[in-house]
Design an enzyme around this catalytic site. Sequence first.
Site, PDB file in Angstrom:
ATOM      1  N   HIS A 177      14.706  11.301   1.828  1.00  0.00           N
ATOM      2  CA  HIS A 177      14.721  12.306   0.762  1.00  0.00           C
ATOM      3  C   HIS A 177      15.966  13.178   0.927  1.00  0.00           C
ATOM      4  O   HIS A 177      16.186  13.786   1.973  1.00  0.00           O
ATOM      5  CB  HIS A 177      13.452  13.160   0.866  1.00  0.00           C
ATOM      6  CG  HIS A 177      13.284  14.156  -0.233  1.00  0.00           C
ATOM      7  ND1 HIS A 177      12.793  13.827  -1.478  1.00  0.00           N
ATOM      8  CD2 HIS A 177      13.532  15.489  -0.274  1.00  0.00           C
ATOM      9  CE1 HIS A 177      12.737  14.909  -2.241  1.00  0.00           C
ATOM     10  NE2 HIS A 177      13.194  15.940  -1.537  1.00  0.00           N
TER      11      HIS A 177
ATOM     12  N   MET B 185      18.435  19.447  -7.457  1.00  0.00           N
ATOM     13  CA  MET B 185      18.112  20.847  -7.777  1.00  0.00           C
ATOM     14  C   MET B 185      19.403  21.488  -8.261  1.00  0.00           C
ATOM     15  O   MET B 185      19.977  22.365  -7.606  1.00  0.00           O
ATOM     16  CB  MET B 185      17.559  21.552  -6.532  1.00  0.00           C
ATOM     17  CG  MET B 185      16.136  21.135  -6.201  1.00  0.00           C
ATOM     18  SD  MET B 185      15.672  21.495  -4.492  1.00  0.00           S
ATOM     19  CE  MET B 185      16.372  20.080  -3.681  1.00  0.00           C
TER      20      MET B 185
ATOM     21  N   MET C 236      21.526  20.611  -3.849  1.00  0.00           N
ATOM     22  CA  MET C 236      21.391  21.985  -4.369  1.00  0.00           C
ATOM     23  C   MET C 236      22.763  22.527  -4.734  1.00  0.00           C
ATOM     24  O   MET C 236      23.744  22.272  -4.029  1.00  0.00           O
ATOM     25  CB  MET C 236      20.772  22.888  -3.307  1.00  0.00           C
ATOM     26  CG  MET C 236      19.455  22.372  -2.757  1.00  0.00           C
ATOM     27  SD  MET C 236      18.698  23.581  -1.647  1.00  0.00           S
ATOM     28  CE  MET C 236      17.297  22.641  -1.049  1.00  0.00           C
TER      29      MET C 236
ATOM     30  N   MET D  82       6.406  20.116  -6.643  1.00  0.00           N
ATOM     31  CA  MET D  82       6.900  21.053  -5.627  1.00  0.00           C
ATOM     32  C   MET D  82       5.727  21.896  -5.131  1.00  0.00           C
ATOM     33  O   MET D  82       5.038  22.546  -5.926  1.00  0.00           O
ATOM     34  CB  MET D  82       7.965  21.980  -6.207  1.00  0.00           C
ATOM     35  CG  MET D  82       9.305  21.334  -6.512  1.00  0.00           C
ATOM     36  SD  MET D  82      10.062  20.392  -5.170  1.00  0.00           S
ATOM     37  CE  MET D  82      10.227  21.635  -3.883  1.00  0.00           C
TER      38      MET D  82
ATOM     39  N   ASP E  93       6.407  17.796  -2.203  1.00  0.00           N
ATOM     40  CA  ASP E  93       7.564  18.289  -1.442  1.00  0.00           C
ATOM     41  C   ASP E  93       7.413  19.777  -1.148  1.00  0.00           C
ATOM     42  O   ASP E  93       7.374  20.590  -2.069  1.00  0.00           O
ATOM     43  CB  ASP E  93       8.829  18.036  -2.290  1.00  0.00           C
ATOM     44  CG  ASP E  93      10.123  18.404  -1.586  1.00  0.00           C
ATOM     45  OD1 ASP E  93      10.094  18.781  -0.403  1.00  0.00           O
ATOM     46  OD2 ASP E  93      11.177  18.297  -2.253  1.00  0.00           O
ATOM     47  N   GLY E  94       7.346  20.078   0.158  1.00  0.00           N
ATOM     48  CA  GLY E  94       7.395  21.475   0.577  1.00  0.00           C
ATOM     49  C   GLY E  94       6.224  21.901   1.432  1.00  0.00           C
ATOM     50  O   GLY E  94       5.072  21.837   0.992  1.00  0.00           O
ATOM     51  N   GLY E  95       6.517  22.288   2.663  1.00  0.00           N
ATOM     52  CA  GLY E  95       5.488  22.853   3.527  1.00  0.00           C
ATOM     53  C   GLY E  95       4.467  21.862   4.042  1.00  0.00           C
ATOM     54  O   GLY E  95       3.355  22.249   4.398  1.00  0.00           O
TER      55      GLY E  95
ATOM     56  N   HIS F 159      16.818  14.219  -4.821  1.00  0.00           N
ATOM     57  CA  HIS F 159      16.100  15.296  -5.521  1.00  0.00           C
ATOM     58  C   HIS F 159      17.156  16.282  -5.992  1.00  0.00           C
ATOM     59  O   HIS F 159      17.718  17.029  -5.189  1.00  0.00           O
ATOM     60  CB  HIS F 159      15.106  15.910  -4.521  1.00  0.00           C
ATOM     61  CG  HIS F 159      14.409  17.144  -4.996  1.00  0.00           C
ATOM     62  ND1 HIS F 159      13.710  17.978  -4.153  1.00  0.00           N
ATOM     63  CD2 HIS F 159      14.294  17.692  -6.238  1.00  0.00           C
ATOM     64  CE1 HIS F 159      13.204  18.984  -4.836  1.00  0.00           C
ATOM     65  NE2 HIS F 159      13.547  18.844  -6.106  1.00  0.00           N
TER      66      HIS F 159
ATOM     67  N   GLY G 266      11.249  24.644   5.454  1.00  0.00           N
ATOM     68  CA  GLY G 266      10.480  25.509   6.344  1.00  0.00           C
ATOM     69  C   GLY G 266       9.619  26.560   5.674  1.00  0.00           C
ATOM     70  O   GLY G 266       9.158  27.487   6.346  1.00  0.00           O
TER      71      GLY G 266
ATOM     72  N   GLY H  62      10.397  17.877   5.778  1.00  0.00           N
ATOM     73  CA  GLY H  62      11.706  18.199   6.345  1.00  0.00           C
ATOM     74  C   GLY H  62      11.578  18.762   7.744  1.00  0.00           C
ATOM     75  O   GLY H  62      11.813  18.071   8.736  1.00  0.00           O
ATOM     76  N   SER H  63      11.166  20.027   7.833  1.00  0.00           N
ATOM     77  CA  SER H  63      11.090  20.658   9.153  1.00  0.00           C
ATOM     78  C   SER H  63      10.062  19.971  10.051  1.00  0.00           C
ATOM     79  O   SER H  63      10.250  19.906  11.266  1.00  0.00           O
ATOM     80  CB  SER H  63      10.807  22.154   9.013  1.00  0.00           C
ATOM     81  OG  SER H  63       9.743  22.377   8.133  1.00  0.00           O
TER      82      SER H  63
ATOM     83  N   SER I 220      12.932  14.689   4.680  1.00  0.00           N
ATOM     84  CA  SER I 220      14.000  15.400   3.981  1.00  0.00           C
ATOM     85  C   SER I 220      15.087  15.749   4.984  1.00  0.00           C
ATOM     86  O   SER I 220      14.840  16.488   5.942  1.00  0.00           O
ATOM     87  CB  SER I 220      13.458  16.674   3.352  1.00  0.00           C
ATOM     88  OG  SER I 220      14.534  17.571   3.128  1.00  0.00           O
TER      89      SER I 220
ATOM     90  N   ASP J   7      18.117  16.292  -0.528  1.00  0.00           N
ATOM     91  CA  ASP J   7      18.011  17.506  -1.348  1.00  0.00           C
ATOM     92  C   ASP J   7      19.401  17.966  -1.789  1.00  0.00           C
ATOM     93  O   ASP J   7      20.201  18.399  -0.967  1.00  0.00           O
ATOM     94  CB  ASP J   7      17.310  18.609  -0.552  1.00  0.00           C
ATOM     95  CG  ASP J   7      15.831  18.331  -0.404  1.00  0.00           C
ATOM     96  OD1 ASP J   7      15.159  18.154  -1.447  1.00  0.00           O
ATOM     97  OD2 ASP J   7      15.353  18.256   0.738  1.00  0.00           O
TER      98      ASP J   7
ATOM     99  N   GLY K 290      14.581  25.288  -2.708  1.00  0.00           N
ATOM    100  CA  GLY K 290      15.766  25.986  -2.230  1.00  0.00           C
ATOM    101  C   GLY K 290      15.933  25.952  -0.724  1.00  0.00           C
ATOM    102  O   GLY K 290      17.054  25.934  -0.240  1.00  0.00           O
TER     103      GLY K 290
HETATM  104  C1  DX5 Z   1      12.999  22.370  -0.753  1.00  0.00           C
HETATM  105  C2  DX5 Z   1      13.320  20.898  -0.621  1.00  0.00           C
HETATM  106  C3  DX5 Z   1      12.487  20.213   0.339  1.00  0.00           C
HETATM  107  C4  DX5 Z   1      12.594  20.712   1.763  1.00  0.00           C
HETATM  108  C5  DX5 Z   1      11.266  20.513   2.395  1.00  0.00           C
HETATM  109  O1  DX5 Z   1      13.679  22.900  -1.817  1.00  0.00           O
HETATM  110  O2  DX5 Z   1      13.172  20.262  -1.891  1.00  0.00           O
HETATM  111  O3  DX5 Z   1      12.690  18.803   0.282  1.00  0.00           O
HETATM  112  O4  DX5 Z   1      13.573  20.061   2.524  1.00  0.00           O
HETATM  113  O5  DX5 Z   1      11.276  21.102   3.648  1.00  0.00           O
HETATM  114  P1  DX5 Z   1       9.922  21.408   4.428  1.00  0.00           P
HETATM  115  O6  DX5 Z   1       9.225  20.095   4.616  1.00  0.00           O
HETATM  116  O7  DX5 Z   1      10.430  22.003   5.703  1.00  0.00           O
HETATM  117  O8  DX5 Z   1       9.151  22.366   3.589  1.00  0.00           O
HETATM  118 ZN    ZN Z   2      13.218  18.019  -1.933  1.00  0.00          ZN
END
Ligand code: DX5
Ligand code: ZN
Length: 216
Positions: A31, A66, A35, A135, A173-175, A64, A143, A195-196, A6, A33, A140
């Site tokens: 990916h 949002m 928003m 998710m 997706d996420g964490g 993605h 990290g 992402g992170s 991401s 994001d 949003g």
């Molecule tokens: C959150 C995003 C994710 C985010 C994931 O709303 O949809 O794609 O970038 O980031 P990590 O992998 O750091 O949780």
């Molecule tokens: Zn995402």
Amino acid sequence: MILAPSILSADFARLGEEIAAAERGGAGVVHVDVMDGHFVPNLTIGPPVVKSIRRTTRLPLDCHLMIEDADRYLDAFVDAGADWISLHVEAVPHLERAVSHLGKRGVKRGVVLNPATPLVTLEEILPELDYVLIMSVNPGFGGQSFLPASLDKIRRLRALVTARGLPTRIEVDGGIGPDNIRAVVQAGVEIVVAGSAVFGGGDPEGAARRLIEAAA
Ligand code: DX5
Ligand code: ZN
């Protein structure tokens, strides 16, 4: 397993280089994001950035969305170069129309569920989808910590897809990081967003490679 870094956690001033490094490390999808500051409390990027990224990589772009009223922006993202587009069930009133439109435009059709949105909301639309994005944080921000209940949700979705004999792929997706990537893959995920864990440490190539190794 396909790793989908991401770019939310990348250095936006060096996006092309960051994506190239993740690709060298084995990433299979980018990916993106999107928003809007309404559906989620954060603002990121839109079609002009997707268009620029499109010129820097041959990897599929997984957008993605949002955003509220996502159906109004589908053509703009397809025209900018999106290959996969996912919509939140919570954000689109006429989901079948939007998904069918994506199919007509020739992109992969995805639907996203927030952590508190039950799988039953997929009941009717599932056969029309190329992928479902679960998710594992509230959307949003990058990290955040992985919500452990996501694992059981992924297992139940995998069982549903198998029971109905569908080719639908599952994305998470996420964490996600080296400590839990194997667990989500074992639960039935084929596409893992990170992402992170990819861009947070200054070495996206090495981080992507280590994540892929940790998933095996
Ligand atoms: C959150 C995003 C994710 C985010 C994931 O709303 O949809 O794609 O970038 O980031 P990590 O992998 O750091 O949780
Ligand atoms: Zn995402």
